[in-house]
Structures are given as C-alpha cells and as structure tokens.
Design a protein around this motif. Structure first.
Motif, PDB file in Angstrom:
ATOM      1  N   GLY A   1     -10.753   0.062  -9.888  1.00  0.00           N
ATOM      2  CA  GLY A   1     -10.063  -1.114  -9.371  1.00  0.00           C
ATOM      3  C   GLY A   1      -9.049  -0.757  -8.302  1.00  0.00           C
ATOM      4  N   VAL A   2      -8.331   0.351  -8.504  1.00  0.00           N
ATOM      5  CA  VAL A   2      -7.367   0.811  -7.506  1.00  0.00           C
ATOM      6  C   VAL A   2      -8.071   1.162  -6.200  1.00  0.00           C
ATOM      7  N   ALA A   3      -9.189   1.887  -6.312  1.00  0.00           N
ATOM      8  CA  ALA A   3      -9.907   2.309  -5.105  1.00  0.00           C
ATOM      9  C   ALA A   3     -10.386   1.110  -4.300  1.00  0.00           C
ATOM     10  N   THR A   4     -10.979   0.126  -4.969  1.00  0.00           N
ATOM     11  CA  THR A   4     -11.473  -1.041  -4.235  1.00  0.00           C
ATOM     12  C   THR A   4     -10.327  -1.888  -3.695  1.00  0.00           C
ATOM     13  N   SER A   5      -9.243  -2.022  -4.459  1.00  0.00           N
ATOM     14  CA  SER A   5      -8.095  -2.794  -3.977  1.00  0.00           C
ATOM     15  C   SER A   5      -7.440  -2.108  -2.786  1.00  0.00           C
ATOM     16  N   LEU A   6      -7.313  -0.786  -2.852  1.00  0.00           N
ATOM     17  CA  LEU A   6      -6.735  -0.053  -1.728  1.00  0.00           C
ATOM     18  C   LEU A   6      -7.543  -0.269  -0.451  1.00  0.00           C
ATOM     19  N   TYR A   7      -8.827  -0.329  -0.598  1.00  0.00           N
ATOM     20  CA  TYR A   7      -9.674  -0.532   0.581  1.00  0.00           C
ATOM     21  C   TYR A   7      -9.344  -1.863   1.251  1.00  0.00           C
ATOM     22  N   PHE A   8      -9.222  -2.916   0.445  1.00  0.00           N
ATOM     23  CA  PHE A   8      -8.963  -4.228   1.019  1.00  0.00           C
ATOM     24  C   PHE A   8      -7.533  -4.347   1.538  1.00  0.00           C
ATOM     25  N   VAL A   9      -6.543  -3.820   0.775  1.00  0.00           N
ATOM     26  CA  VAL A   9      -5.155  -3.891   1.234  1.00  0.00           C
ATOM     27  C   VAL A   9      -4.954  -3.050   2.484  1.00  0.00           C
ATOM     28  N   GLY A  10      -5.527  -1.845   2.487  1.00  0.00           N
ATOM     29  CA  GLY A  10      -5.408  -0.993   3.667  1.00  0.00           C
ATOM     30  C   GLY A  10      -6.037  -1.623   4.887  1.00  0.00           C
ATOM     31  N   GLN A  11      -7.174  -2.252   4.672  1.00  0.00           N
ATOM     32  CA  GLN A  11      -7.841  -2.932   5.777  1.00  0.00           C
ATOM     33  C   GLN A  11      -6.958  -4.038   6.344  1.00  0.00           C
ATOM     34  N   LYS A  12      -6.283  -4.775   5.471  1.00  0.00           N
ATOM     35  CA  LYS A  12      -5.402  -5.859   5.920  1.00  0.00           C
ATOM     36  C   LYS A  12      -4.190  -5.309   6.661  1.00  0.00           C
ATOM     37  N   LEU A  13      -3.638  -4.169   6.212  1.00  0.00           N
ATOM     38  CA  LEU A  13      -2.506  -3.553   6.905  1.00  0.00           C
ATOM     39  C   LEU A  13      -2.893  -3.147   8.326  1.00  0.00           C
ATOM     40  N   ILE A  14      -4.064  -2.596   8.464  1.00  0.00           N
ATOM     41  CA  ILE A  14      -4.526  -2.179   9.798  1.00  0.00           C
ATOM     42  C   ILE A  14      -4.725  -3.405  10.690  1.00  0.00           C
ATOM     43  N   GLU A  15      -5.257  -4.485  10.111  1.00  0.00           N
ATOM     44  CA  GLU A  15      -5.489  -5.692  10.894  1.00  0.00           C
ATOM     45  C   GLU A  15      -4.189  -6.298  11.398  1.00  0.00           C
ATOM     46  N   THR A  16      -3.109  -6.221  10.608  1.00  0.00           N
ATOM     47  CA  THR A  16      -1.833  -6.840  10.985  1.00  0.00           C
ATOM     48  C   THR A  16      -0.871  -5.845  11.613  1.00  0.00           C
ATOM     49  N   SER A  17      -1.313  -4.607  11.879  1.00  0.00           N
ATOM     50  CA  SER A  17      -0.432  -3.586  12.436  1.00  0.00           C
ATOM     51  C   SER A  17      -0.040  -3.931  13.880  1.00  0.00           C
ATOM     52  N   THR A  18       1.117  -3.389  14.299  1.00  0.00           N
ATOM     53  CA  THR A  18       1.616  -3.586  15.658  1.00  0.00           C
ATOM     54  C   THR A  18       2.187  -2.280  16.179  1.00  0.00           C
ATOM     55  N   SER A  19       2.459  -2.222  17.489  1.00  0.00           N
ATOM     56  CA  SER A  19       3.029  -1.008  18.069  1.00  0.00           C
ATOM     57  C   SER A  19       4.472  -0.854  17.639  1.00  0.00           C
ATOM     58  N   VAL A  20       4.976   0.394  17.676  1.00  0.00           N
ATOM     59  CA  VAL A  20       6.338   0.727  17.255  1.00  0.00           C
ATOM     60  C   VAL A  20       6.998   1.521  18.374  1.00  0.00           C
TER      61      VAL A  20
ATOM     62  N   LEU B   1       2.731  -6.291   1.943  1.00  0.00           N
ATOM     63  CA  LEU B   1       1.500  -5.501   1.937  1.00  0.00           C
ATOM     64  C   LEU B   1       1.788  -4.045   1.576  1.00  0.00           C
ATOM     65  N   VAL B   2       2.870  -3.481   2.135  1.00  0.00           N
ATOM     66  CA  VAL B   2       3.246  -2.102   1.799  1.00  0.00           C
ATOM     67  C   VAL B   2       3.597  -2.005   0.321  1.00  0.00           C
ATOM     68  N   ASN B   3       4.311  -2.989  -0.171  1.00  0.00           N
ATOM     69  CA  ASN B   3       4.661  -2.991  -1.593  1.00  0.00           C
ATOM     70  C   ASN B   3       3.408  -3.066  -2.458  1.00  0.00           C
ATOM     71  N   SER B   4       2.431  -3.864  -2.017  1.00  0.00           N
ATOM     72  CA  SER B   4       1.166  -3.937  -2.750  1.00  0.00           C
ATOM     73  C   SER B   4       0.452  -2.593  -2.718  1.00  0.00           C
ATOM     74  N   LEU B   5       0.477  -1.933  -1.554  1.00  0.00           N
ATOM     75  CA  LEU B   5      -0.161  -0.625  -1.435  1.00  0.00           C
ATOM     76  C   LEU B   5       0.515   0.398  -2.344  1.00  0.00           C
ATOM     77  N   ILE B   6       1.862   0.387  -2.366  1.00  0.00           N
ATOM     78  CA  ILE B   6       2.593   1.311  -3.249  1.00  0.00           C
ATOM     79  C   ILE B   6       2.254   1.019  -4.709  1.00  0.00           C
ATOM     80  N   SER B   7       2.182  -0.267  -5.028  1.00  0.00           N
ATOM     81  CA  SER B   7       1.874  -0.648  -6.410  1.00  0.00           C
ATOM     82  C   SER B   7       0.506  -0.128  -6.827  1.00  0.00           C
ATOM     83  N   GLN B   8      -0.474  -0.235  -5.927  1.00  0.00           N
ATOM     84  CA  GLN B   8      -1.817   0.255  -6.241  1.00  0.00           C
ATOM     85  C   GLN B   8      -1.831   1.776  -6.367  1.00  0.00           C
ATOM     86  N   CYS B   9      -1.143   2.453  -5.437  1.00  0.00           N
ATOM     87  CA  CYS B   9      -1.108   3.922  -5.491  1.00  0.00           C
ATOM     88  C   CYS B   9      -0.292   4.425  -6.678  1.00  0.00           C
TER      89      CYS B   9
END
Length: 640
Positions: A164-183, A322-330
């Motif tokens: 469940g963690v592996a599949t959730s990480l895939y979707f959350v990570g994908q969403k983070l990349i989609e909403t990413s911006t330059s820094v 989203l980062v908090n969700s990623l930390i929670s999954q990891c």
C-alpha cells in the motif's frame, strides 16, 4: 525454515505454491486498486469542495444538482473502495492467513511427531562446540500455536502495508511532480526544483528517525520474546496444576503451588513493566516525530519559492500537505515498528524451534554434544531372542561415569524376566535404553528380527480419541474389527465400556478423565491382547492394581499371547503367581550397586526358555562381590 526470510517464503515454495501465489496476487491487485481508488476519492472530494465553494457563483447554472452529483459520486467511490476492494481483500488475506498457518502447523506437527520421536528428543539440551549448553526450546505448545498464528497474521498485514505504501507513494510522488515549480537558486532544475526540495526534506528527515525507531524496535523485540517465555512458563504451570489437581488437594499443597505461581508471575510483571516503559517512550517519540513532520518539515520545502512569490498561499499549503502525505507514507515503518518487533519475536520463536527439530534428526549425534551416546541397535534371527551386550548407562556430561552396567544378557522367546532393585537403581532407565529412549551411555541392543515390541508404562495418559482407537493404538481403528476390540476389552476386565466403543467421551468427560488409574492399566492390557507383541516391556504397568487384578493381568497375557517375551519392572518383593501357585516369571534381573545380573527363579522352566537360563557358573553372593570389586577398579565385568 532456520532463518527469518526462509520461514517467510517457505510456504510460497512448498508443494502448495499455486495456492499461496494465487492468493497473494489477488491481494496485491486489490491493494493496488484500493490505492488508486484513494486518488479517485481525493479528486471527488476536491470536486465536492469546489461545488460547495462555487455554489452561489452566477456561472454555476445548476448548483444543487452539481453538489448532489459530486456528493453521490464520492459516497459511491468510498463504498466501492471499502466494500469491493478493501472488504474483499480482507476475505482473501484472512484466507491466506488461515492457509499459511495451517501449512506451518502441519509441518511442525509432522516434524515433531515422526518415527524418530523428535518431540521427545527436542526437549533435551545439548552442549555446542563453544562449550555452552543450548537450552531446549521452552513452551513448544505456545510456539506452535500462538507464535505461528501471530507471525503469519502480522506478516500478511505488514506485507499489505508495504504494498500500500509503494502504490500510494507512486501516486503522491506523481502529484508532487505535477504541481512542482522552479525555486530561486535552483533554476538549473527548472520546474522540478520544488519537487527536488520536497524529496530532499523527506530523504533527510525520515531515514534518521527510522534508525532511532529500529533501535527501539530491537529492544521491543527482546522484551517481547522475554514476556512470551514468561507467559508460556506461567501457562504451562497452570496446565500442569490442572493435571495434578487431585494430588495437590490431597497433599494440601495449595500454598506451595501458590508460591510457585507468584514466583512465575513476578517474571511476567517485571518484563511487562520494562515493556511498558519502552512502549511509552516509543509513543512519545512517534508523537513528536509526526508533529515536526506535519508542522515544520512539510512546510519547509515550499517556503523558499513562497518567499520569492513564485507560488501563492494556496499552492504553498497544497504542496505542504502533499509533502506531509509523502512523509506519512514513508514513515509507515516507524508507525508499525512495534508490530515489526512482535513479528520478528514470533518468527524467532518459530525458527529456534525449527533449528532444535533439525538438530535432533540424528539423536545420537545430538546427544554426543553433551555426553557419551554410543548405543548400537541391530537385529538378529528371532530364535536368539533379545540380546543386550556390554551396556552402560550414564547421565549428561563428558566425564560422566556409568550408574548402571550390564554384561551379556539374553532374553529368549517365551521367557518372563522380572527386574528388581531399589528405587533409583536404574530399572526404568534400563528399559528406556533398550527401547531407544535413554540418551546417554553405550552398548549393543539386538532385537529379534520382525518381532513387534510394546512398552507399557506406569503412568497412562490417554489421548482424546474414541475408546476403540485407544485400544487399537498405534494402529488405526479401521485395522481391527469392533467385535475383536470388544472381546479384548472384556478379557481385560473393561466389559462395561464396550457399548461406548465409538465414543470419544462419556457424559462430557474424556476417557482420560473417566477411567481410574487401574482401569487405564487394564486398557493397556486390552491393547496388549489385541496386538499380541512378541516382546513386552512392563514398567510398573500394574502398579495401580490390587493383587487379584495383577494376577488376572498376568494370566490374561499368558493365556492369550503364546511365546511372548516379558520384561517387567515391579516393586513387589515376590513376583505374582498363578492360581495354581506357579510363578509367571522364569528369571530375575537384579539391579544392585550399579550392576545388573540375571538369574533363574524356577527349577524346571519350559524347554523354550531353558537355554536362556543356563549360566556358566552359579550366580551367587561370591560372584556378585567379585563383580563389585571389578567395577571398583574401573574394569567392565564380563558377565552373562
């Protein structure tokens, strides 16, 4: 199954691999679909919140219909996920749990209850190459039942969590990349700068705290093993109390038993207290970890682009969540570390038992680690009967001296021999050694080829099966006709129980509870009469019978088992005699001062046993004294 991972994968590479893999694949697919459904639910939740927020917007032409449609879609998706995916997955995972546990249980039962008497040998300790004594596995019942059940259930739950963690990480990570911006300062990363910062924050924060969790988990594992041992010992003592309840009551031993229970519970209480401290500390660690992750680490990666006005507040908060969700999954491993510790503790209990079982597959090699074990078992023509040569019995220890020695002793076909000696002289040990149930010593035991033997002990413990099966043991109840079994019960003096032949109990009580000590010994007589063994060992097998019943016991064997060789241990000063005054026994094997000597007790024995009673010279007091002198000088007496 000597190691953790070997134990984990054994079922999937067994003869039932198709069943195991089919269930596993179904569970994996349902877990992946459930993770995808979580994304659908998140999107539906967003649509519902959006329809609420824009309910009064002039551009929204059908606000109520849109709101109800989005709410209905969300409810439908939740029902589909929780019923069609999660509920069905639970059915398959519980089925896998049941099948896996049943397979492991059958493997251990088969290994413990083999023809090697592994269940008997595994309860002995042995000295390893390092010189240390390896303790016999404690509480085998707890290991086979509780540990296997908890380990299999815990392993399946953790495996589903990992997937469940592996599949959730895939979707959350994908969403983070989609909403990413330059820094600012990381322009070379382009629009992936925000995602890189988020992943970096997770990579720095989670592993460091996971190491702390693993250290605490190791302590939890050791304490879990300790409390399982303490709980198992306490439960075993309670079980033993129930078996000897009458004796405790008759002796007024309740205070002593209470002291034993109190002493055992002290170990439970002390270990439990330490476990509570570690659990409380782990709970505090996990609470602080989650707070820092949700309120500080999660909001750190997006802070820089927000300060430079590269993202607005809405995108900043969304990215932080989203980062908090990623930390929670990891952090799933941190959250379940106590469960992992329990899983490893149960697995260790099981693998230790598997190692102990494997170590005793060659019993003499096993016993040689902690003493001398050089018994040699062979077969010879039935005409020569049973022969014991140069037998010495010892206790554990490399330097242990023989406590019982026997020269060349022959038990001819049809000969009845009574073993006499003081309590503790080694009479029962001698019978055990002949039957391969004494671990330490040396000598040759040669059985007549093709002749069946039977060992009847004083204490009879009956298994919870039908009365017919108890009489037929070790054969199955289908091996003997009901009429023949009933006839043997009648001859043994248990004719009143014939009508209950197929019953496993009587008035709610098992046969072990129904029958008295004397009746149990009569049941053993029925078993002897049914099987008619060629060699019979009676280890105080008539101790619970009165004199008349003992005579009847012996007479039944004599009348129904022609040509049987009987070797018996009794405490009577004189062996029982038949109604006509004739002795049932032809010879006496006297065990005295560590020496076993055989001498005839009848003037005119039957011709079939006469040869067995011939001695090269009379066995009198002078010869016995000579044997003692030879023994005192450390030489083995060559006695016949």
């Amino acid at each position: 199954m000597r190691g953790f991972w070997g134990l984990m994968r054994a079922y999937w590479f067994s003869e039932r691999w198709k069943e195991a893999w089919a269930l596993t694949i179904i569970i994996a697919l349902l877990t992946a679909v459930a993770s995808k459904a979580s994304v659908w639910i998140a999107e539906a939740s967003g649509e519902l919140v959006n329809s609420i927020a824009f309910f009064h917007n002039p551009l929204n032409m059908s606000p109520l219909a849109t709101l109800l449609t989005n709410a209905g879609m969300l409810v439908l998706l939740v029902m589909i996920k929780d019923v069609a995916f999660v509920g069905v997955r639970h059915l398959f995972s519980s089925t896998l749990h049941r099948k896996w546990r049943a397979w492991l249980n059958s493997r251990f039962n088969k290994a413990l209850l083999d023809g090697n008497h592994t269940h008997f040998h595994v309860q002995h300790a042995a000295r390893g190459k390092d010189g240390l004594i390896a303790e016999a596995p404690d509480n085998i019942d707890q290991r086979v039942q509780d540990s296997i059940k908890q380990m299999t259930g815990g392993a399946i739950g953790l495996a589903m969590g990992v997937l469940g963690v592996a599949t959730s990480l895939y979707f959350v990570g994908q969403k983070l990349i989609e909403t990413s911006t330059s820094v600012a300062g990381l322009e070379f990363l382009g629009d992936y700068g925000g995602a890189v910062l988020a992943f970096a924050a997770v990579a720095l924060y989670v592993p460091a705290n996971t190491l702390i969790a693993m250290k605490l988990g190791g302590i939890l594992e050791r304490l879990t093993i300790a409390i399982q041992q303490a709980e198992g010992s306490y439960r075993a003592e309670l079980t033993t109390l129930l078996r000897r309840s009458f004796h405790v009551a008759a002796a007024g031993g309740e205070n002593v038993q209470k002291e034993m229970h109190d002493r055992l519970y002290v170990g439970i209480d002390r270990t439990w207290g330490r476990l509570n401290w570690i659990n409380a500390g782990y709970m505090s660690f996990e609470t602080i970890y989650n707070f820092v992750a949700a309120r500080i680490v999660a909001y750190g990666p997006g802070l820089l682009p927000y300060m430079h006005e590269q993202i607005d507040l809405k995108r900043y908060v969304t990215g932080a969540e989203l980062v908090n969700s990623l930390i929670s999954q990891c952090s799933w491993f941190i959250q379940v570390m106590p469960s992992i510790a329990t899983l490893k503790a149960n697995a260790r209990r099981i693998t230790d038992l598997a190692i102990a079982i494997e170590n005793v597959q060659q019993p003499q090699e096993f016993y040689r680690l902690s003493g001398r074990s050089d018994f040699r078992y062979d077969a010879q023509h039935p005409v020569f009967g049973l022969t014991v040569k140069r037998l010495e019995l010892m206790h554990q220890g490399e330097d242990a001296q023989p406590f019982l020695s026997a020269g060349n002793i022959r038990f001819r076909r049809g000969e009845w021999t009574l073993i006499k000696g003081e309590s503790g002289s080694g009479k029962t040990s001698l019978i055990k050694a002949i039957n391969g149930l004494w671990p330490y010593g040396q000598g040759d035991i040669v059985f007549p080829e093709g002749v069946r033997s039977y060992y009847a002990a004083q204490d009879v413990k009956l298994q919870q099966v039908s009365l017919k099966r108890l009489v037929c043991l070790p054969d199955g109840d289908e091996a003997h006709a009901d009429a023949r079994v009933a006839a043997m019960l009648h001859k043994a003096g248990l004719g009143d129980f014939i009508e209950y032949l197929a019953a496993e109990d009587r008035e709610g009580k098992t046969w072990d509870q129904v029958l008295s000590g004397g009746q149990k010994q009569k049941l053993m007589l029925a078993r002897i009469l049914l099987h008619q063994p060629g060699i019979l060992f009676l280890d105080e097998a008539t101790g619970a019978l009165d004199l008349d019943a003992k005579i009847a016991f012996h007479q039944a064997i004599k009348d129904n088992c022609p040509g049987i060789t009987v070797i018996s241990v009794m405490h009577e000063l004189e062996p029982p005699k038949a109604a006509n005054g004739a002795s049932f026994y032809h010879s006496i094997l006297l065990v005295e001062d560590g020496i076993a000597l055989k001498t005839p007790i009848v003037a005119n024995p039957p011709m079939e046993v006469a040869a067995a009673l011939v001695q090269p010279f009379p066995v009198d007091g002078a010869r016995l004294r000579l044997a003692r002198i030879i023994r005192a000088k450390g030489k083995r007496p060559g006695l016949r």
